[in-house]
Design a protein around this motif. Structure first.
Motif, mmCIF file in Angstrom:
data_model
loop_
_atom_site.group_PDB
_atom_site.id
_atom_site.type_symbol
_atom_site.label_atom_id
_atom_site.label_comp_id
_atom_site.label_asym_id
_atom_site.label_seq_id
_atom_site.Cartn_x
_atom_site.Cartn_y
_atom_site.Cartn_z
ATOM 1 N N ARG A 88 -41.474 -55.541 1.684
ATOM 2 C CA ARG A 88 -41.752 -56.175 2.966
ATOM 3 C C ARG A 88 -40.415 -56.466 3.637
ATOM 4 O O ARG A 88 -39.475 -56.911 2.985
ATOM 5 N N TYR A 98 -45.007 -65.992 7.370
ATOM 6 C CA TYR A 98 -46.181 -65.114 7.338
ATOM 7 C C TYR A 98 -46.167 -64.242 6.082
ATOM 8 O O TYR A 98 -47.165 -64.128 5.383
ATOM 9 N N GLU A 99 -45.026 -63.631 5.806
ATOM 10 C CA GLU A 99 -44.930 -62.678 4.697
ATOM 11 C C GLU A 99 -45.112 -63.345 3.331
ATOM 12 O O GLU A 99 -45.681 -62.745 2.430
ATOM 13 N N GLN A 101 -47.028 -65.916 2.659
ATOM 14 C CA GLN A 101 -48.474 -66.135 2.510
ATOM 15 C C GLN A 101 -49.175 -64.844 2.097
ATOM 16 O O GLN A 101 -50.012 -64.839 1.199
ATOM 17 N N MET A 102 -48.819 -63.748 2.777
ATOM 18 C CA MET A 102 -49.434 -62.460 2.452
ATOM 19 C C MET A 102 -49.071 -62.031 1.025
ATOM 20 O O MET A 102 -49.925 -61.553 0.282
ATOM 21 N N MET A 105 -51.084 -64.080 -1.493
ATOM 22 C CA MET A 105 -52.476 -63.645 -1.552
ATOM 23 C C MET A 105 -52.583 -62.308 -2.265
ATOM 24 O O MET A 105 -53.445 -62.111 -3.128
ATOM 25 N N ASN A 106 -51.684 -61.380 -1.929
ATOM 26 C CA ASN A 106 -51.715 -60.074 -2.579
ATOM 27 C C ASN A 106 -51.434 -60.193 -4.073
ATOM 28 O O ASN A 106 -52.076 -59.512 -4.877
ATOM 29 N N THR A 116 -43.762 -57.976 -5.123
ATOM 30 C CA THR A 116 -43.404 -57.833 -3.719
ATOM 31 C C THR A 116 -41.918 -58.131 -3.613
ATOM 32 O O THR A 116 -41.450 -59.151 -4.110
#
Length: 161
Positions: A88, A98-99, A101-102, A105-106, A116
């Protein structure tokens, strides 16, 4: 050993900021998959096929690149394609909120089997986004140096039609 790395995004269009991250991410594994996300809730400027074509042209100098597309959850694509690491890109602190949080979750959806990795964009491109590039371009502004030359040619041809 990292075999497959995924860098996913809408790439509408691919910018030099994206290309900077792609060049760096390609060194992290055997294969870098650049995944074009089909988000049906957005109205893209370019079709998925056009975006894939632009990415292929802009990355033809990188031997370990595969360009693909998908819709739905990133986690599903990652599992179905045996991805080891998801890249990312971060431009500024607002991206991080934002990233993260994503990514969290991922991680839950991956069962923590996939990492990540966040890469900071080059300061030269920290202000560049596909949306800004499209807006400036459609208002006849100069975007040379913000997108690969092959992409600029593609955009100019599309707008002449």
């Amino acid at each position: 050993m990292i075999k497959k790395v995924l860098y996913a995004g809408s790439f509408d269009p691919i910018t030099n900021g994206h290309l900077d991250l792609i060049n760096r991410a390609a060194k992290l594994g055997d294969i870098l998959v650049v995944g074009v996300i089909e988000n049906r809730s957005k109205k893209p400027f370019f079709t998925v096929e056009e975006r894939m074509d632009m990415i292929e042209k802009a990355t033809d100098h990188i031997p370990n690149i595969e360009v693909d597309h998908f819709d739905g959850l990133l986690a599903h694509y990652v599992k179905q394609n045996n991805i080891d690491v998801v890249i990312r890109g971060l431009r500024a602190t607002m991206d991080f909120e934002y990233e993260i949080q994503m990514a969290q979750m991922n991680a839950r959806l991956y069962n923590n089997d996939v990492e990540t990795v966040f890469l900071m964009t080059s300061p030269d491109y920290s202000f560049v986004s596909s949306s800004i590039v499209k807006e400036v371009f459609t208002l006849n502004g100069d975007i040379k140096g913000l997108v690969p030359d092959k992409v600029l040619e593609y955009m100019e041809r599309k707008c002449k039609k």
